[in-house]
Design an enzyme around this catalytic site. Sequence first.
Site, PDB file in Angstrom:
ATOM      1  N   GLU A 158      -6.920   7.356   7.938  1.00  0.00           N
ATOM      2  CA  GLU A 158      -6.289   8.012   9.093  1.00  0.00           C
ATOM      3  C   GLU A 158      -5.998   9.490   8.828  1.00  0.00           C
ATOM      4  OE1 GLU A 158      -4.984   5.675   7.217  1.00  0.00           O
ATOM      5  OE2 GLU A 158      -2.828   5.901   6.911  1.00  0.00           O
ATOM      6  N   HIS A 168      -6.411   6.124   2.626  1.00  0.00           N
ATOM      7  CA  HIS A 168      -5.856   6.233   3.993  1.00  0.00           C
ATOM      8  C   HIS A 168      -6.840   6.978   4.897  1.00  0.00           C
ATOM      9  CE1 HIS A 168      -1.731   4.751   3.402  1.00  0.00           C
ATOM     10  NE2 HIS A 168      -1.959   5.106   2.153  1.00  0.00           N
ATOM     11  N   CYS A 204      -4.564   0.409   2.520  1.00  0.00           N
ATOM     12  CA  CYS A 204      -3.708   0.592   1.343  1.00  0.00           C
ATOM     13  C   CYS A 204      -2.894  -0.672   1.051  1.00  0.00           C
ATOM     14  CB  CYS A 204      -2.832   1.828   1.530  1.00  0.00           C
ATOM     15  SG  CYS A 204      -2.323   2.499  -0.061  1.00  0.00           S
TER      16      CYS A 204
HETATM   17  N1  GLN Z   1       0.511   3.814   0.985  1.00  0.00           N
HETATM   18  C1  GLN Z   1       0.611   2.528   0.745  1.00  0.00           C
HETATM   19  O1  GLN Z   1       0.297   1.679   1.577  1.00  0.00           O
HETATM   20  C2  GLN Z   1       1.141   2.149  -0.601  1.00  0.00           C
HETATM   21  C3  GLN Z   1       0.827   0.736  -1.020  1.00  0.00           C
HETATM   22  C4  GLN Z   1       1.652   0.267  -2.196  1.00  0.00           C
HETATM   23  N2  GLN Z   1       3.033   0.233  -1.868  1.00  0.00           N
HETATM   24  C5  GLN Z   1       1.370   1.142  -3.402  1.00  0.00           C
HETATM   25  O2  GLN Z   1       2.192   1.921  -3.794  1.00  0.00           O
HETATM   26  O3  GLN Z   1       0.318   1.072  -3.968  1.00  0.00           O
END
Ligand code: GLN
Length: 347
Positions: free
Chosen positions: A306, A304, A174
């Site tokens: 995970e 994600h 992410c």
């Molecule tokens: N969950 C995250 O890693 C978010 C990544 C980034 N801050 C976004 O909002 O896109």
Amino acid sequence: MCSMEPEQVISVHDGSTTYHIPLLLEKQNLLGILCEYLELPLERTPTRRLEQGKRMWNDWVYLVRSQDTITDTVSIALVGKYTSNKNAYLSVSKSIEHAAMYCHKKVKIILIDATHLEHETYQNSAVKYHKAWHDLCSVKGIIVAGGFGTRATGGMIKAITWARINKKPFLGICLGMQLIVVEYARHVMGIPDAGSQELHPESKNHVIIHMPEHNQENGRDTMRLGRQACIFKEGTEWSKLRSLYGPTISQIEERHRNQYEINPEIIERLEKAGLAVVGKDTTGKRIEIVEIRDHPFFVGVQFHPEYLSRVLRPSKVFLGLFAAAAKCLEKIPMALQQGQRGLVDEY
Ligand SMILES: NC(=O)CC[C@H](N)C(=O)O
């Protein structure tokens, strides 16, 4: 002893891992005792469900027992900004463990505070700075996890540069993927002020932008959340990550939690410079997976992984990173295709 029968006392002593606990409980007939006291009619459970449960149990016992014969340990660095709270990256750490169990290796996860990789730390505490860099240089694989806000992202970008140049297996999750793109744009594409709208509002070259349909004022209420499809791009059969899903899989589903995305305007240039797009969303515009081809494993995912990793079904994304770090990546696609319960099946 306070109106309890001795057979009602179940003990859970220390074991080598928490995954052994179900084995301890089973040995003491927990299931039988619960069925008896709660009057659960196990004999009326459909055979199909019972068999499914038995298979899962056998797989669990096999995997957990096989852990006792492991001799090799592989170290993985988890670079982030919330490292002072041990539980902040628990789902990521557990996912690495799932992958390690499949590869029949132990894992040592080293949490690195990304700010310690930054030059300012060198000025304030050379010891912390050198310790962080020593850890980063010693490990076999590196992960930059998700997160929000500018703090520590300078150190994360440094970790990415190091992994890219030194061909260390690397996974960006992410925010980690968004920083891969910033790093690549700055150091490979020659755009020194390339940045993310979230982290570098002053930049004139935003390679990561706020998703247009998301309302900036409502902040995190309007994130792109939950399970969404990711479609593998045609011609990416070479991808090390994709090879783990097998030749017949053209689409996967993963969970999301982000507000920002790769600026669609730079994708063509990014790909020409060598950062390949491997997966996109169903509109074909939003980028889900990037990867460098000429690297042992260098992958960024906007989702994600995970959230969906399980002990008996480790996430392919973590499996790729870990197996590359453990130097057994080439064995994994075949093992998965053949339905092996782990690499130990070979012996
Ligand atoms: N969950 C995250 O890693 C978010 C990544 C980034 N801050 C976004 O909002 O896109």
